[in-house]
Design a protein around this motif. Structure first.
Motif, PDB file in Angstrom:
ATOM      1  N   UNK A 189       0.865  -1.167   0.000  1.00 37.79           N
ATOM      2  CA  UNK A 189       0.000   0.000   0.000  1.00 37.79           C
ATOM      3  C   UNK A 189       0.906   1.223   0.000  1.00 37.79           C
ATOM      4  N   UNK A 190       0.764   2.085  -1.020  1.00 35.47           N
ATOM      5  CA  UNK A 190       1.631   3.246  -1.180  1.00 35.47           C
ATOM      6  C   UNK A 190       0.923   4.477  -0.627  1.00 35.47           C
ATOM      7  N   UNK A 191       1.614   5.201   0.267  1.00 37.65           N
ATOM      8  CA  UNK A 191       1.069   6.377   0.944  1.00 37.65           C
ATOM      9  C   UNK A 191       1.931   7.585   0.596  1.00 37.65           C
ATOM     10  N   UNK A 192       1.294   8.679   0.173  1.00 35.99           N
ATOM     11  CA  UNK A 192       1.999   9.944  -0.076  1.00 35.99           C
ATOM     12  C   UNK A 192       1.499  10.947   0.947  1.00 35.99           C
ATOM     13  N   UNK A 242       7.007   9.473   0.951  1.00 37.80           N
ATOM     14  CA  UNK A 242       6.421   8.379   0.186  1.00 37.80           C
ATOM     15  C   UNK A 242       6.726   7.102   0.951  1.00 37.80           C
ATOM     16  N   UNK A 243       5.664   6.393   1.333  1.00 38.76           N
ATOM     17  CA  UNK A 243       5.811   5.285   2.274  1.00 38.76           C
ATOM     18  C   UNK A 243       5.078   4.063   1.739  1.00 38.76           C
ATOM     19  N   UNK A 244       5.697   2.900   1.871  1.00 39.86           N
ATOM     20  CA  UNK A 244       5.072   1.644   1.481  1.00 39.86           C
ATOM     21  C   UNK A 244       4.807   0.808   2.728  1.00 39.86           C
ATOM     22  N   UNK A 245       3.556   0.333   2.839  1.00 37.97           N
ATOM     23  CA  UNK A 245       3.156  -0.569   3.911  1.00 37.97           C
ATOM     24  C   UNK A 245       2.788  -1.917   3.319  1.00 37.97           C
ATOM     25  N   UNK A 246       2.889  -2.956   4.124  1.00 37.77           N
ATOM     26  CA  UNK A 246       2.343  -4.243   3.730  1.00 37.77           C
ATOM     27  C   UNK A 246       0.819  -4.140   3.758  1.00 37.77           C
ATOM     28  N   UNK A 247       0.162  -4.432   2.657  1.00 37.17           N
ATOM     29  CA  UNK A 247      -1.283  -4.172   2.600  1.00 37.17           C
ATOM     30  C   UNK A 247      -2.074  -5.111   3.497  1.00 37.17           C
ATOM     31  N   UNK A 248      -1.525  -6.259   3.867  1.00 34.41           N
ATOM     32  CA  UNK A 248      -2.248  -7.218   4.705  1.00 34.41           C
ATOM     33  C   UNK A 248      -2.073  -6.966   6.203  1.00 34.41           C
TER      34      UNK A 248
END
Length: 390
Positions: A159-162, A168-174
């Motif tokens: 999951x990409x968050x701006x 700019x941050x990437x999370x594990x979507x689960x």
């Protein structure tokens, strides 16, 4: 410092000549009256639903569709799934926090997005939520690096968050676990809004507050390329604003984007080089068909721009400074809303306004949603409507 777009609108659209907030005289800017239109077809309301809206807060929260359901949210914390066919509520959750002694609203701001498993939403409190798409139960919630003003975007397992502070941050979507994050440059003054990334070929393509379009690998956050499309100019702080808040559109090997006080451009997706540019500024995302880009510029002109070189094919100047929504394509029409709650249909071939209806006197800000033969809009007061053309 983020300059609220509602403040920006009030300063530049309703001010008299005099000393401005930024030390310069301001021009008188006239808001065009809503034009008289002899509708060439009838517009039928199919259904109506509602959330707990707030007409006094500038918010781009708008509807999103996935698999015959419309997902909407209110700033206070309500998230709702609505049946696209009839407007009936499928589930309704409230993520505000209330105790015997206090109440804490969620302050949702980052738009709603959905995929095959989850519904995502971000907040001004720098929290992102993932809800089960089928029943609305919260799967996880995660503090992130800053306010979330852009829609979260999922791709594969990420999951990409701006965020508003340039992260700019990437999370594990689960699970919501951190994957990587990148810190971007943020100028001292910018518009309050952020570009929602577009995912293509394993990359997140998005604009930033310094006038650039960027491409980062979503696997590890590595920069692929960066291209400036808007250059600071002028003697006032406002003239120097050059945010790229729109969502880029990817087609084939081209990325289309637009910046405030800047240009609409076509970029080579492989290296970010400019294929063509046309001077035109906007904070709005735009839409495309096979031949044209349809842009609402920063003065609320609606324009058709050729994909082949950026030639302006037509301009509709009858809605100047009416604080239009992002445009959408509905059949052979361009549809936009305005601050008085009117929805307009423009002929895609020549820009003529061929129909209008007033949806809600509270006004429209968020981008309409087109799905199946319906156009779904969320008014500032939280009411959600579905219309169809007859």
């Amino acid at each position: 410092m983020k300059l609220s777009k509602s403040l920006f609108i009030s300063v530049f659209m309703f001010s008299l000549v005099g000393c401005s907030l930024f030390g310069k005289e301001e021009e008188i800017v006239q808001v065009s009256p809503s034009p008289t239109v002899n509708n060439q077809f009838s517009i039928q309301q199919v259904w109506r639903n509602s959330t707990a809206g707030n007409t006094h807060i500038y918010s781009l929260l708008g509807p999103i569709n996935y698999d015959n359901a419309v997902y909407v949210a209110s700033r206070s914390g309500q998230v709702k799934a609505v049946d696209l066919s009839n407007g009936h509520t499928i589930w309704d959750k409230n993520l505000s926090q209330s105790t015997l002694f206090s109440s804490k609203t969620a302050l949702f701001s980052g738009g709603v997005s959905a995929d095959d498993k989850y519904v995502y939403i971000g907040s001004e409190r720098a929290v992102v939520y993932a809800l089960d798409r089928n029943d609305g139960n919260v799967i996880w919630e995660k503090p992130v690096r800053g306010e979330v003003l852009a829609r979260p975007v999922s791709s594969a397992d990420k999951l990409i968050i701006h965020t508003a502070n340039g992260n700019l941050q990437a999370l594990n979507r689960n699970t919501g676990a951190d994957e990587w994050d990148v810190m971007l440059e943020v100028p001292p003054l910018s518009l309050r809004g952020n570009s929602t990334p577009t995912i293509a070929h394993g990359a997140a393509i998005f604009g930033d507050d310094t006038g650039h379009v960027n491409a980062y690998y979503i696997n590890n956050g590595q920069l692929i390329w960066q291209q400036r499309i808007s250059q600071p100019s002028g003697s006032t702080e406002i003239a120097k604003l050059n945010d790229v808040d729109s969502t880029p559109i990817i087609e084939g090997n081209l990325a289309y984007a637009i910046g405030y006080n800047g240009n609409v451009v076509a970029l080579d997706l492989s290296n970010g080089q400019i294929v063509w540019r046309k001077e035109m500024g906007s904070t709005h995302s735009f839409v495309v068909d096979s031949q044209q880009l349809f842009v609402v510029d920063q003065n609320d002109n609606v324009r058709a721009v050729s994909k082949n070189g950026g030639t302006i094919l037509w301009t509709q100047a009858g809605l100047l400074h009416r604080q239009l929504t992002d445009p959408v394509i509905y059949e052979n029409y361009i549809v936009v809303g305005d601050f008085e709650g009117y929805l307009y249909w423009l002929d895609k071939d020549n820009g003529e306004i061929v129909a209008k209806t007033q949806v809600s006197s509270s006004g429209l800000i968020s981008k309409p949603l087109v799905v199946d033969n319906k156009i779904v809009v969320q008014a500032k007061n939280g009411d959600i409507y579905a219309f169809t053309k007859k």
